[in-house]
Motif scaffolding. Structure first.
Motif, PDB file in Angstrom:
ATOM      1  N   THR A  70       5.036   9.120  -4.524  1.00  8.18           N
ATOM      2  CA  THR A  70       6.238   9.425  -5.171  1.00  8.18           C
ATOM      3  C   THR A  70       6.064  11.016  -5.539  1.00  8.18           C
ATOM      4  O   THR A  70       4.974  11.483  -6.328  1.00  8.18           O
ATOM      5  CB  THR A  70       6.440   8.661  -6.491  1.00  8.18           C
ATOM      6  N   ARG A  90      12.790   7.807  -4.025  1.00 10.21           N
ATOM      7  CA  ARG A  90      12.326   6.437  -3.540  1.00 10.21           C
ATOM      8  C   ARG A  90      13.387   5.352  -2.947  1.00 10.21           C
ATOM      9  O   ARG A  90      13.194   4.515  -2.388  1.00 10.21           O
ATOM     10  CB  ARG A  90      11.447   5.722  -4.640  1.00 10.21           C
ATOM     11  N   ASP A 140       4.612   2.474   2.507  1.00 10.07           N
ATOM     12  CA  ASP A 140       5.573   1.921   3.246  1.00 10.07           C
ATOM     13  C   ASP A 140       6.006   2.685   4.664  1.00 10.07           C
ATOM     14  O   ASP A 140       5.863   3.859   4.221  1.00 10.07           O
ATOM     15  CB  ASP A 140       6.935   1.758   2.408  1.00 10.07           C
ATOM     16  N   LYS A 192       8.204   2.143  -1.705  1.00 11.50           N
ATOM     17  CA  LYS A 192       6.825   2.016  -2.267  1.00 11.50           C
ATOM     18  C   LYS A 192       6.046   2.989  -1.472  1.00 11.50           C
ATOM     19  O   LYS A 192       5.889   3.148  -0.181  1.00 11.50           O
ATOM     20  CB  LYS A 192       6.243   0.475  -2.585  1.00 11.50           C
TER      21      LYS A 192
END
Length: 206
Positions: free
Chosen positions: A182, A94, A139, A136
């Motif tokens: 993620t 990330r 995004d 995040k």
């Protein structure tokens, strides 16, 4: 700003592996360590040695992380619910410089850090020059209009040596990427095997 002072291929030679899967890696020609005794260093490694090596390999893969930075990320991964190894990979992937590298906006993770530092990247339309900025889900990461024709950017998007992972949606015609989710360890396209379980053992004992 921290800098990697050693040559970028030294990690490859020290580990005896082509960490980033680059065609020019010296390991493609010889798989032994650097120095005049490199060929004789194949003794059995201790458990501590294996753990340290796994930690150095993962930390080195992300370019310019210092021990302090890496330890802080690990501590956060250990605090969060769930599998610490999976959490660690998610936090590392990330990072804004990691996302820029994965999206193939630049050819190397080292270039990604510099690219972000020099203000070539927007996150949700806002110029962001912090490589450790944590992206995040949802995004939008894009290259600034003024930077889209840089030779570095045009060359990177054509690289055949690696693919864009499926946790990113990338439009190279617009130099824009969306961070979809993620990733876990199995989602991350490492060129070599990473062993977060050994990293966990290393920090548990040190």
């Amino acid at each position: 700003m921290t800098k990697r002072t050693s040559a970028k291929y030294k990690l490859d030679r020290r580990m005896g592996e082509n960490i980033w899967g680059r065609p020019k890696s010296p390991v493609n020609r010889r798989e032994y360590g650097p120095g005049q005794h490199g060929q004789r260093r194949k003794g059995k490694m201790s458990d501590f040695g294996l753990q340290l090596r796994a930690k150095q390999k993962l930390k080195g893969y992300y370019g310019d992380l210092t021990e302090k930075q890496f330890k802080r990320i690990f501590a956060e991964a250990a605090r969060v619910k769930g599998d610490t190894g999976e959490n660690l990979m998610g936090l590392l992937e990330r990072r804004l410089d990691a996302v820029v590298y994965r999206a193939k906006f630049v050819p190397t993770i080292f270039a990604a850090r510099q690219f972000v530092n020099h203000g070539h990247v927007l996150v949700n339309g806002v110029r962001t020059n912090i490589p450790s900025y944590r992206v995040k889900e949802g995004d939008i990461i894009e290259v600034r209009d003024k930077s889209k024709q840089l030779a570095l950017v045009l060359e990177a998007s054509q690289l055949a040596e690696r693919d864009v992972p499926d946790y990113l949606e990338v439009d190279h015609s617009k130099m824009r990427a969306s961070f979809v989710r993620t990733p876990g360890l199995s989602d991350v396209p490492y060129a070599v095997q990473m062993e977060p379980n050994l990293v966990i053992e290393y920090y548990a004992q040190n």
